[in-house]
Design an enzyme around this catalytic site. Structure first.
Site, PDB file in Angstrom:
ATOM      1  N   ALA A 125       0.808  -1.218   0.000  1.00 62.24           N
ATOM      2  CA  ALA A 125       0.000   0.000   0.000  1.00 62.24           C
ATOM      3  C   ALA A 125       0.841   1.269   0.000  1.00 62.24           C
ATOM      4  CB  ALA A 125      -0.927  -0.002   1.216  1.00 62.24           C
ATOM      5  N   ASN A 193       1.542  -3.091   8.203  1.00 63.71           N
ATOM      6  CA  ASN A 193       2.637  -3.703   7.464  1.00 63.71           C
ATOM      7  C   ASN A 193       3.306  -2.675   6.566  1.00 63.71           C
ATOM      8  OD1 ASN A 193       2.536  -6.572   8.247  1.00 63.71           O
ATOM      9  ND2 ASN A 193       0.477  -6.463   7.412  1.00 63.71           N
ATOM     10  N   HIS A 223      -1.688   7.758   3.668  1.00 61.61           N
ATOM     11  CA  HIS A 223      -0.339   7.722   4.231  1.00 61.61           C
ATOM     12  C   HIS A 223       0.465   8.902   3.680  1.00 61.61           C
ATOM     13  CE1 HIS A 223      -1.305   3.649   5.472  1.00 61.61           C
ATOM     14  NE2 HIS A 223      -1.519   3.315   4.220  1.00 61.61           N
TER      15      HIS A 223
END
Length: 271
Positions: A125, A193, A223
């Site tokens: 991601a 993760n 993010h």
């Protein structure tokens, strides 16, 4: 190995990511063949396996290494070692999605080295890992990440439970964590993760800093990464669309597919 030699791929786990990978491999990817699937509950996987155009066996986690050259781990973090050990002892390749589990099992890297195997942590991601690994060839001064997630994507995280942090009824963004990537991996094993991958690519899990925010207005996992090094200073921002599992973004499966294609592609773009 010749680039035109077909590689057998095994999948451990059939959650949102595992199902997507199984279907895409079944549709056909050059040089790759879905060879086996391992799950904890074969009954739950029966419909997915039955829908494949090319039938594959359901096997145990320990048996995957016998059927595959590459095994993709799409399982809960506590199963990583059980999946990894037979694959690496056989000198084969393991693609790890639950990379947070590696922080307490770095001996698996030694096992891979000893037997000629390899552990691959895909981009998942997070964008920009190529830039971070390139910066790591010099000196990285700092890496900082801020993650904002919809409330339902953080519910049940051990850190929240252990610290009695309730977010079910929040009406505005609330910071629920600030600390290192190593601490985040333990407290949010199903969620972060992404920051472990960032840490492994850069300055390590103890020097990679992270904030986590629960935001009731969000529908996507976001993010923001800021890196300062002697070669470049850069920031990256990404908004990931979740799968039916709110803890996992759609781009995670696509990242694995991109990594698989690189194994057999005559043209490889990116490090």
């Amino acid at each position: 190995m010749p680039i035109n030699q077909e590689l057998r791929v095994g999948i451990a786990g059939l959650g949102a990511v595992g199902k997507t990978l199984a279907r895409r491999l079944d549709d056909g990817i050059f040089g790759l063949r879905l060879a086996a699937i391992a799950v904890r509950d074969p009954a739950k996987a029966a419909d997915t396996v039955a829908a494949l155009k090319r039938p594959v066996p359901l096997v145990t986690l320990a048996e995957l290494a016998e059927h595959a050259d590459i095994v993709i781990e799409c399982a809960p973090a506590h199963l990583v070692a059980e999946i990894a050990e037979p694959v690496l002892r056989a000198g084969k390749t393991l693609i790890v999605l639950s990379c947070g589990a590696l922080l307490d099992r770095m001996d698996l890297v030694d096992l891979a080295r000893e037997h000629g195997g390899q552990i691959i942590v895909p981009t998942g991601a997070l964008l920009g890992l190529d830039a971070v690994t390139a910066a790591g060839e010099g000196t990285i001064h700092s890496v900082r990440m801020i993650t904002r997630k919809p409330v339902r994507g953080l519910l049940g995280a051990p850190y929240l439970v252990d610290n009695n942090i309730r977010i079910e009824d929040v009406v505005e963004p609330i910071r629920v964590f600030s600390g290192s990537a190593r601490e985040a991996a333990k407290g949010f094993p199903a969620n972060l993760n992404v920051v472990v991958a960032l840490a492994l690519a850069g300055v390590g899990p103890d020097d990679t800093q992270l904030e986590i925010w629960a935001d009731p207005e969000l529908t996507r996992n976001t993010h923001l990464i800021e890196v300062d090094s002697d070669a470049a200073s850069f920031s990256m921002s990404i908004q990931n669309i979740p799968t039916e599992n709110p803890k996992t973004g759609r781009i995670t499966a696509q990242s694995v597919l991109a990594a698989l294609r690189k194994v057999r592609s005559p043209l490889r773009v990116g490090t």
